[in-house]
Write a protein that holds these residues in place. Structure first.
Motif, PDB file in Angstrom:
ATOM      1  N   ARG A 123      18.529  51.190  53.417  1.00  0.00           N
ATOM      2  CA  ARG A 123      17.099  51.082  53.117  1.00  0.00           C
ATOM      3  C   ARG A 123      16.432  49.981  53.952  1.00  0.00           C
ATOM      4  N   CYS A 124      17.130  48.878  54.155  1.00  0.00           N
ATOM      5  CA  CYS A 124      16.563  47.794  54.968  1.00  0.00           C
ATOM      6  C   CYS A 124      16.442  48.215  56.430  1.00  0.00           C
ATOM      7  N   GLU A 125      17.426  48.950  56.925  1.00  0.00           N
ATOM      8  CA  GLU A 125      17.325  49.496  58.284  1.00  0.00           C
ATOM      9  C   GLU A 125      16.149  50.460  58.368  1.00  0.00           C
ATOM     10  N   GLY A 126      16.005  51.323  57.370  1.00  0.00           N
ATOM     11  CA  GLY A 126      14.913  52.287  57.351  1.00  0.00           C
ATOM     12  C   GLY A 126      13.545  51.626  57.291  1.00  0.00           C
ATOM     13  N   ALA A 127      13.483  50.432  56.708  1.00  0.00           N
ATOM     14  CA  ALA A 127      12.224  49.692  56.629  1.00  0.00           C
ATOM     15  C   ALA A 127      11.940  48.929  57.922  1.00  0.00           C
ATOM     16  N   GLY A 128      12.875  48.999  58.893  1.00  0.00           N
ATOM     17  CA  GLY A 128      12.634  48.392  60.192  1.00  0.00           C
ATOM     18  C   GLY A 128      13.062  46.942  60.339  1.00  0.00           C
ATOM     19  N   HIS A 129      13.818  46.414  59.375  1.00  0.00           N
ATOM     20  CA  HIS A 129      14.289  45.027  59.486  1.00  0.00           C
ATOM     21  C   HIS A 129      15.358  44.935  60.577  1.00  0.00           C
ATOM     22  N   ALA A 130      15.319  43.857  61.361  1.00  0.00           N
ATOM     23  CA  ALA A 130      16.290  43.659  62.441  1.00  0.00           C
ATOM     24  C   ALA A 130      17.593  43.063  61.935  1.00  0.00           C
ATOM     25  N   ARG A 131      17.531  42.312  60.845  1.00  0.00           N
ATOM     26  CA  ARG A 131      18.754  41.752  60.280  1.00  0.00           C
ATOM     27  C   ARG A 131      18.587  41.549  58.781  1.00  0.00           C
ATOM     28  N   MET A 132      19.735  41.416  58.135  1.00  0.00           N
ATOM     29  CA  MET A 132      19.777  41.208  56.698  1.00  0.00           C
ATOM     30  C   MET A 132      20.552  39.916  56.450  1.00  0.00           C
ATOM     31  N   LEU A 133      20.022  39.098  55.556  1.00  0.00           N
ATOM     32  CA  LEU A 133      20.616  37.812  55.217  1.00  0.00           C
ATOM     33  C   LEU A 133      20.962  37.786  53.734  1.00  0.00           C
ATOM     34  N   LEU A 134      21.855  36.889  53.360  1.00  0.00           N
ATOM     35  CA  LEU A 134      22.173  36.671  51.958  1.00  0.00           C
ATOM     36  C   LEU A 134      22.742  35.269  51.815  1.00  0.00           C
ATOM     37  N   TRP A 135      22.689  34.748  50.603  1.00  0.00           N
ATOM     38  CA  TRP A 135      23.280  33.452  50.284  1.00  0.00           C
ATOM     39  C   TRP A 135      24.429  33.688  49.323  1.00  0.00           C
ATOM     40  N   VAL A 136      25.536  32.976  49.545  1.00  0.00           N
ATOM     41  CA  VAL A 136      26.723  33.110  48.701  1.00  0.00           C
ATOM     42  C   VAL A 136      27.286  31.717  48.456  1.00  0.00           C
ATOM     43  N   LEU A 137      27.843  31.513  47.270  1.00  0.00           N
ATOM     44  CA  LEU A 137      28.459  30.222  46.986  1.00  0.00           C
ATOM     45  C   LEU A 137      29.586  29.972  47.984  1.00  0.00           C
ATOM     46  N   LYS A 138      29.589  28.788  48.545  1.00  0.00           N
ATOM     47  CA  LYS A 138      30.550  28.440  49.594  1.00  0.00           C
ATOM     48  C   LYS A 138      31.993  28.656  49.150  1.00  0.00           C
ATOM     49  N   ASP A 139      32.294  28.356  47.892  1.00  0.00           N
ATOM     50  CA  ASP A 139      33.664  28.462  47.400  1.00  0.00           C
ATOM     51  C   ASP A 139      33.987  29.808  46.742  1.00  0.00           C
ATOM     52  N   ASN A 140      33.084  30.771  46.823  1.00  0.00           N
ATOM     53  CA  ASN A 140      33.319  32.082  46.224  1.00  0.00           C
ATOM     54  C   ASN A 140      34.040  32.965  47.257  1.00  0.00           C
ATOM     55  N   ALA A 141      35.344  32.745  47.374  1.00  0.00           N
ATOM     56  CA  ALA A 141      36.144  33.423  48.402  1.00  0.00           C
ATOM     57  C   ALA A 141      36.106  34.939  48.255  1.00  0.00           C
ATOM     58  N   ARG A 142      36.153  35.450  47.043  1.00  0.00           N
ATOM     59  CA  ARG A 142      36.160  36.907  46.844  1.00  0.00           C
ATOM     60  C   ARG A 142      34.867  37.529  47.372  1.00  0.00           C
ATOM     61  N   ALA A 143      33.731  36.934  47.015  1.00  0.00           N
ATOM     62  CA  ALA A 143      32.446  37.469  47.479  1.00  0.00           C
ATOM     63  C   ALA A 143      32.332  37.355  48.992  1.00  0.00           C
ATOM     64  N   ARG A 144      32.785  36.250  49.548  1.00  0.00           N
ATOM     65  CA  ARG A 144      32.699  36.068  50.994  1.00  0.00           C
ATOM     66  C   ARG A 144      33.533  37.128  51.730  1.00  0.00           C
TER      67      ARG A 144
END
Length: 179
Positions: A123-144
């Protein structure tokens, strides 16, 4: 259905999903962030209060913000993702941001999160965004690891996330989009 081949359908979230989404989000925090942020904060999280906040958000939708849910073959909501314009302080930029992605604890590892991520990226590509960002807890190894498998990589930005007066470091991940 659970297991590695779980089949889900992704659709836009509706008001009636607020209670289930809130439960998934709160339980997700309480599980994934145990030991990463103050336990008293996690223990105090209330799915009913979170659901009220979600209902209030439906009453005042923000432009460009998309809430998606994944439901299993029986129609039960088993995951939630939210994305929209990247927030640089109070300014929204041309980049997209994945604000949240949570999966029911009993469905972790079944592809629900991957399916939600793929739809958010699409959906973000379809909306024309060039990149997607996110924030994740530094110590959350599983999510990273999950985000890295989805094509996201740390871009060097870090900031503390304040939880009950305790700084919990976050790192920003980025992924180019082909839209």
């Amino acid at each position: 259905m659970s297991g590695p081949q779980a089949r889900v359908r992704v659709r836009e979230m509706v008001l009636a999903d607020c209670d289930r989404v809130a439960l998934i989000r709160v339980r997700g925090w309480q599980s994934a962030y145990r030991g990463l942020m103050p336990q008293q904060h996690l223990d105090a999280m209330d799915p009913a209060a979170d659901a009220e906040r979600r209902r209030a958000m439906f009453a005042r939708p923000r432009e460009g913000v998309v809430n998606l849910v994944a439901e299993d073959e029986g129609g039960e909501v088993v995951g939630w993702a939210c994305h929209g314009p990247y927030r640089d302080g109070e300014v929204r930029t041309a980049d997209a941001e994945l604000y949240a992605l949570y999966v029911d604890a009993g469905r972790l590892g079944t592809g629900v999160g991957r399916t939600l991520m793929q739809e958010s990226v699409r959906r973000c590509e379809g909306a024309g965004h060039a990149r997607m960002l996110l924030w994740v807890l530094k110590d959350n190894a599983r999510a990273r690891r999950f985000y890295e498998r989805a094509g996201f990589w740390p871009d060097g930005a870090e900031e503390p996330f304040d939880v009950d007066g305790v700084a919990v470091p976050e790192v920003r991940y980025a992924r180019p989009l082909t839209g």
